[in-house]
Write a protein that holds these residues in place. Structure first.
Motif, mmCIF file in Angstrom:
data_model
loop_
_atom_site.group_PDB
_atom_site.id
_atom_site.type_symbol
_atom_site.label_atom_id
_atom_site.label_comp_id
_atom_site.label_asym_id
_atom_site.label_seq_id
_atom_site.Cartn_x
_atom_site.Cartn_y
_atom_site.Cartn_z
ATOM 1 N N THR A 80 15.465 8.253 -7.437
ATOM 2 C CA THR A 80 16.601 8.832 -7.111
ATOM 3 C C THR A 80 17.883 8.327 -8.003
ATOM 4 O O THR A 80 18.902 9.314 -7.786
ATOM 5 C CB THR A 80 17.174 8.544 -5.581
ATOM 6 O OG1 THR A 80 17.201 6.884 -5.726
ATOM 7 C CG2 THR A 80 15.735 8.778 -4.752
ATOM 8 N N GLY A 81 17.923 7.490 -8.627
ATOM 9 C CA GLY A 81 19.065 7.177 -9.337
ATOM 10 C C GLY A 81 20.101 6.411 -8.647
ATOM 11 O O GLY A 81 21.320 6.249 -9.218
ATOM 12 N N GLU A 96 0.755 -1.263 -0.112
ATOM 13 C CA GLU A 96 -0.240 0.032 -0.175
ATOM 14 C C GLU A 96 0.929 1.461 0.055
ATOM 15 O O GLU A 96 0.488 2.362 -0.628
ATOM 16 C CB GLU A 96 -0.847 0.069 1.256
ATOM 17 C CG GLU A 96 -2.079 -0.895 1.114
ATOM 18 C CD GLU A 96 -2.909 -0.717 -0.080
ATOM 19 O OE1 GLU A 96 -3.180 0.361 -0.414
ATOM 20 O OE2 GLU A 96 -3.186 -1.675 -0.739
ATOM 21 N N ARG A 97 2.068 1.317 0.744
ATOM 22 C CA ARG A 97 2.785 2.151 0.788
ATOM 23 C C ARG A 97 3.630 2.485 -0.611
ATOM 24 O O ARG A 97 3.629 3.755 -1.142
ATOM 25 C CB ARG A 97 3.952 2.320 1.703
ATOM 26 C CG ARG A 97 3.615 2.134 3.126
ATOM 27 C CD ARG A 97 3.690 3.341 3.796
ATOM 28 N NE ARG A 97 3.393 3.219 5.328
ATOM 29 C CZ ARG A 97 3.450 4.067 6.324
ATOM 30 N NH1 ARG A 97 3.743 5.390 5.722
ATOM 31 N NH2 ARG A 97 3.271 4.214 7.408
ATOM 32 N N LEU A 98 3.704 1.588 -1.186
ATOM 33 C CA LEU A 98 4.331 1.619 -2.666
ATOM 34 C C LEU A 98 3.437 2.126 -3.618
ATOM 35 O O LEU A 98 3.670 2.894 -4.393
ATOM 36 C CB LEU A 98 4.832 0.143 -3.216
ATOM 37 C CG LEU A 98 5.142 0.156 -4.627
ATOM 38 C CD1 LEU A 98 6.486 0.970 -4.861
ATOM 39 C CD2 LEU A 98 5.550 -1.492 -5.077
ATOM 40 N N GLU A 120 9.296 4.182 3.997
ATOM 41 C CA GLU A 120 8.516 3.370 4.933
ATOM 42 C C GLU A 120 8.053 2.196 4.300
ATOM 43 O O GLU A 120 8.078 1.172 4.891
ATOM 44 C CB GLU A 120 7.080 4.205 5.371
ATOM 45 C CG GLU A 120 7.289 5.418 6.206
ATOM 46 C CD GLU A 120 7.773 5.103 7.640
ATOM 47 O OE1 GLU A 120 7.611 3.955 7.985
ATOM 48 O OE2 GLU A 120 8.806 5.684 8.218
ATOM 49 N N GLY A 121 7.530 2.122 3.063
ATOM 50 C CA GLY A 121 7.360 0.960 2.321
ATOM 51 C C GLY A 121 8.448 -0.042 2.259
ATOM 52 O O GLY A 121 8.171 -1.215 2.708
ATOM 53 N N GLY A 141 4.225 10.417 -5.617
ATOM 54 C CA GLY A 141 5.722 10.525 -5.718
ATOM 55 C C GLY A 141 6.300 10.998 -4.390
ATOM 56 O O GLY A 141 7.495 11.407 -4.301
ATOM 57 N N ASP A 142 5.648 10.693 -3.372
ATOM 58 C CA ASP A 142 6.045 11.012 -1.823
ATOM 59 C C ASP A 142 7.309 10.051 -1.342
ATOM 60 O O ASP A 142 6.949 8.945 -1.043
ATOM 61 C CB ASP A 142 5.035 11.070 -0.949
ATOM 62 C CG ASP A 142 5.624 11.434 0.530
ATOM 63 O OD1 ASP A 142 6.709 11.496 0.854
ATOM 64 O OD2 ASP A 142 4.486 12.073 1.437
ATOM 65 N N LEU A 143 8.561 10.360 -1.393
ATOM 66 C CA LEU A 143 9.735 9.401 -1.008
ATOM 67 C C LEU A 143 9.533 9.076 0.439
ATOM 68 O O LEU A 143 10.074 7.971 0.644
ATOM 69 C CB LEU A 143 10.880 10.178 -1.329
ATOM 70 C CG LEU A 143 11.429 10.215 -2.789
ATOM 71 C CD1 LEU A 143 12.745 11.163 -2.927
ATOM 72 C CD2 LEU A 143 11.873 8.840 -3.148
#
Length: 956
Positions: free
Chosen positions: A70-71, A17-19, A33-34, A26-28
């Motif tokens: 992030t690369g 769900e976090r993913l 957390e995921g 787009g919240d890193l």
């Protein structure tokens, strides 16, 4: 244990769900957390538990998602490690195995993009192909699996950190067929995806990116139009605020830029800037794609500045490029390219304003030191490096630039178009700055080699198809291998492919349009993929043939020494005309290299001027000829010497046509005759004059070199006083015929004649029937086997049969040029038309002489830059050894007089009876004789010159 398993399952679901939240927003922090939650799920799941593969797969997907944001290289390495373990632990036949394979393949493709290890791309294709193969046709995830498999060969078409990483991926894999496969699979995936599916925008984006990638290789406008269409639909369908919206906008903007660079339409570059500005504005700070999007925006602004000169655009471009550089870590592989673009923008502003700021100097120096040679094959960087070196008079910079050109031109990898551009730019720079350098020739040789690749089977045109489909007899005859078994095997395979499989290949994609139903597009793409497969087989066959000793150059351009060995007992003169100079290269028997004859007084500008003057006079000449034809139709009786109209244009020595012929004599022809040592005929003691073949290029192809001379005043002389002229479209068209003497089958020796005086839709041609009957009577009197068909007696099919049955043909009819599709140029009959392409496809084993007593047979087309494609040269390509044609439309009465005089000369026995044979070997002398007789019946007016000049001889 059960409690632990239940808890790990809950953690797994929470991590998923976090993913999903991250993918939407787009919240890193959500993704972090995921990943933490999924790590716990994996750690709490016992080894051997049925849920472990799924937990590993989900953890890998999360690492993969963070890498794309992030690369960080470590993220994609972790993703591959856990996904590989997931696949290894999933039992064969398990319903989740396709999903796990798909995700592993996707991550391997991402690592390939970053590192470039070819084993990664092979493993990615293998994993994702297995995923597709294991997925039922009606499975909801099949479109996604197809999408990912489709995107592997092109490796995510648009890079987040460069203007177009697709070019890097394609350079590495080098297969245009991979892009075609991607397009086909993506179209299939779209066909299987219901409207409203959340994945639909990304599918459309990826299909558009694949179209763009293919456009960059093929330059087909239909591809970039398709790219813009489907990418625009993707942008319209994706919700506002979706994390992937900036990616879709970035790709759409790049496609608009590609089309602008092809068409120059300012609305396209405006749309590109608008889309890319939105992409930048919507990309969060720290996103790995942000530098690339700033770079793309800056590039588009710079492109618009180059077109409009608006200083605000180049200022904004510099700002965007500077941000791209500032956001890119030191040592990143993209930094050199970003510095290059920034330096180019500063250079552009400097060239406009004359101001070079300290920052600009610093960036240009950084560019010089940071960019590896392999990245310097960008045409933009090369162009500006050269201009900088020239403006600063810094020979060190210039030499460095030239070395980069060379490295790019001879690079093992890379699109042929880039290599061609690099080789050409190097040659031009050498000509300008080091005109005596021997590397000029080497550079042009490299460029010509790339031209051959670009014009290969991957871009089969109508001309290539006709040549391929006409190949069996000529290919087999050329392929004289060392043993009968090898000859039979390879030549039959080449013949089979060229005559059947390739003749209709390669044109499918050009039929595509953006409004075509998806099912039809899929069908066309399948045809295009099949053609690419045939192209590979063709290349393999050529390699097999070229591996045989003595056939290393089979179907390659002949070397100069090979050409020289085939020169007949006379001279072939190639005249090269370019912007900077004009030269003749004379190929003479017995020499091992051409004789160079500079033509300093001539130029491409003069050639165009002379052509325009002739065109103007011809328009008036044709009006007068039409009046003559109308008079002839009214049975007006002319004097014994024919029509004597008032001269067209100015009288005296400055009359336009005389002026053109005079200048051609002094500037082109006389220097060549002097260089070859030809003497005036009155000094040769009455012997037959020597032959000379003219092989002009560019606009010179449209000028009558055979008639150059002085026609006014007391010191008159012309080409015909020195040589008998023939033309050839290529050197090999003469040398191959000279080496391979035709032995006409006695049963086929003879002359077939046809007249088509009243073709529907065309003006009548009075006198053609009497012309043909007079020639037939003369042939029969000489014992030559001959046959005629008139008007409606002749069908197109019957004409082709007669061309098989008779070694020579006389066509008294209208001809029609097709500039767009030269192979559709045709001869007009009462019952249809005979196209050039159909003649070329015929296997005319005994073809000897063709006399084209028709309009527009050798006119050529000024839109074709380097050679005239016309009916006369086409008949040579069909196998005829020599062809008589005309450079422009001719009058009916002169046409009849020349034709009858021509055959009278040819059929007159030289040493006794001909015993029924017919030989066109003296056809050039026969035409020379016939036009001389016509000239004697005319005065020296401009109109009279335009009456006899058009008759030309091609071939041996």
């Amino acid at each position: 244990m059960e409690q632990e398993s239940s808890f790990s399952a809950q953690l797994n679901n929470c991590g998923i769900e976090r993913l999903r939240t991250f993918q939407q927003t787009g919240d890193l922090s959500e993704l972090a957390e995921g990943i933490s939650t999924l790590r716990q799920a994996v750690n709490l799941t016992p080894h051997g538990h049925a849920d472990l593969p799924s937990c590993l797969n989900n953890l890998g997907a999360s690492f993969q998602a963070r890498y794309e944001r992030t690369g960080e290289l470590s993220d994609i390495l972790y993703a591959i490690a856990v996904q590989q373990k997931s696949v290894d632990l999933t039992p064969h036949g398990h319903a989740d195995l396709p999903s796990h394979l798909n995700n592993l393949g996707y991550s391997l493709a991402r690592r390939f993009e970053r590192i470039g290890e070819l084993s990664d791309i092979a493993d990615a294709i293998s994993a994702q192909q297995k995923a597709v193969d294991l997925t039922p046709h009606d499975h909801a995830h099949l479109p996604a699996w197809l999408n990912n498999l489709a995107m592997v060969p092109t490796c995510e078409i648009v890079s987040p950190t460069s203007e177009s990483l697709s070019s890097v991926a394609i350079n590495r894999t080098g297969e245009l067929s991979d892009i075609a496969s991607s397009i086909s699979m993506l179209q299939k995936a779209l066909d299987l995806t219901p409207h409203g599916h959340p994945y639909l925008p990304m599918l459309l984006n990826n299909l558009g990116s694949s179209f763009e990638c293919r456009y960059e290789r093929t330059n087909e406008l239909s591809d970039i139009a398709d790219a813009i269409s489907v990418q625009g639909k993707g942008v319209d369908l994706i919700p506002d605020g979706h994390a992937e919206l900036p990616t879709l906008l970035n790709n759409l903007g790049n496609s608009f830029r590609c089309r602008f660079e092809r068409t120059g339409d300012l609305s396209d570059i405006a749309n590109a800037i608008s889309a890319l500005q939105r992409a930048v504005d919507l990309t969060p700070h720290g996103h790995t794609g942000l530098p690339g999007r700033f770079n793309n925006l800056g590039t588009c602004l710079a492109r618009r500045f180059q077109r409009t000169g608006e200083l605000s655009d180049i200022g904004d471009a510099i700002s965007a490029h500077q941000k791209a550089v500032d956001l890119t870590p030191h040592g990143h592989t993209d930094l050199a390219g970003l510095l290059n673009n920034l330096g180019t923008s500063f250079q552009s502003r400097y060239e406009r304003t004359g101001e070079l700021s300290a920052i600009a100097r610093k960036q240009l120096i950084s560019l010089r030191t940071a960019m590896p040679p392999t990245l310097l094959n960008s045409s933009t960087s090369q162009t500006h490096s050269t201009s900088r070196a020239i403006s600063n008079r810094n020979t060190g910079d210039l030499e460095t630039c030239l070395s980069h050109y060379k490295a790019a031109a001879i690079s093992v990898v890379g699109p042929p178009q880039d290599k061609l551009e690099a080789a050409t730019r190097r040659a031009r720079a050498l000509i300008k700055h080091f005109p005596q350098s021997p590397d000029i020739i080497t550079s042009f040789e490299t460029a010509l080699g790339q031209v051959a690749l670009i014009a290969g089977l991957e871009q089969t045109s109508g001309l290539n198809k006709a040549v391929a489909s006409s190949g069996p007899s000529r290919t087999t005859s050329v392929l004289r291998l060392t043993t009968y078994e090898v000859t039979t095997r390879i030549s039959h395979r080449i013949s089979r492919m060229s005559s059947k499989q390739l003749e209709d290949a390669g044109s499918s994609r050009s039929q595509s349009n953006v409004d075509m139903p998806m099912s039809e597009k899929i069908s066309l793409e399948n045809e295009a993929r099949a053609h690419l497969g045939l192209a590979r087989k063709w290349e393999d066959l050529l390699k097999t043939a070229r591996a045989i000793p003595g056939f290393e150059s089979f179907l390659k351009p002949l070397s100069c020494s090979s050409l020289m060995r085939g020169v007949p007992e006379s001279s072939i003169v190639v005249i090269n005309i370019a912007d900077r100079r004009c030269d003749a290269l004379a190929l003479l028997p017995g020499l091992d290299k051409p004789l160079h004859i500079p033509l300093p007084a001539f130029s491409i500008k003069k050639a165009s001027e002379y052509r325009n003057v002739l065109a103007s006079q011809l328009r008036e000449h044709h009006l007068r000829a039409r009046e003559e034809q109308e008079n002839l139709l009214r049975d007006v009786q002319f004097s014994a010497r024919g029509v004597r109209p008032a001269p067209i244009g100015r009288d005296g020595e400055n009359a336009p046509v005389c002026w053109v012929l005079l200048n051609l004599w002094y500037e082109v022809v006389k220097p060549i005759l002097d260089g070859l040592g030809f003497q005036h005929m009155h000094q040769t003691g009455g012997q037959l004059p020597p032959r000379l073949w003219w092989c002009p290029t560019g606009p010179l192809s449209f000028l009558p070199l055979h008639a150059a001379g002085i026609y006014r005043g007391s010191n008159r002389e012309s080409v015909s006083d020195y040589v008998v002229s023939s033309y050839t479209p290529t050197v090999t068209a003469v040398t191959e015929r000279a080496k391979n003497r035709l032995s006409v089958d006695a049963k086929a020796s003879g002359l077939f004649l046809t007249s088509q005086p009243n073709v529907p839709g065309a003006s009548p041609i009075p006198g053609t029937t009497s012309e043909v009957r007079a020639i037939l009577k003369r042939a029969e009197e000489s014992g030559v086997r001959a046959m005629k068909c008139e008007g409606e007696e002749l069908t197109v099919g019957a004409c082709l049969m007669r061309m098989q049955d008779y070694s020579s043909i006389h066509l008294a009819c209208h001809g029609s040029q097709n500039a767009t599709e030269p192979l559709r140029s045709r001869f007009l009959f009462h019952r249809g038309s005979l196209e050039l392409g159909r003649i070329i496809q015929s296997d005319l084993k005994n073809a000897d002489l063709a006399f084209l007593s028709a309009c527009q047979t050798s006119t050529g087309e000024e839109k074709l830059s380097d050679e005239a494609i016309h009916l006369t040269a086409g008949m040579l390509a069909a196998g005829y050894r020599r062809v008589i044609g005309t450079m422009w439309s001719i009058g009916d009465k002169p046409a009849q007089e020349v034709a009858i005089s021509f055959y009278d000369y040819l059929l007159t026995p030289l040493n006794g009876a001909r015993n029924g044979g017919f030989d066109g070997a003296l056809s050039a002398f026969a035409l020379d004789h016939a036009t001389r007789r016509l000239r004697l019946s005319l005065d020296d007016s401009e109109h009279s010159l335009l009456t006899w000049i058009p008759f030309v001889h091609f071939g041996c």
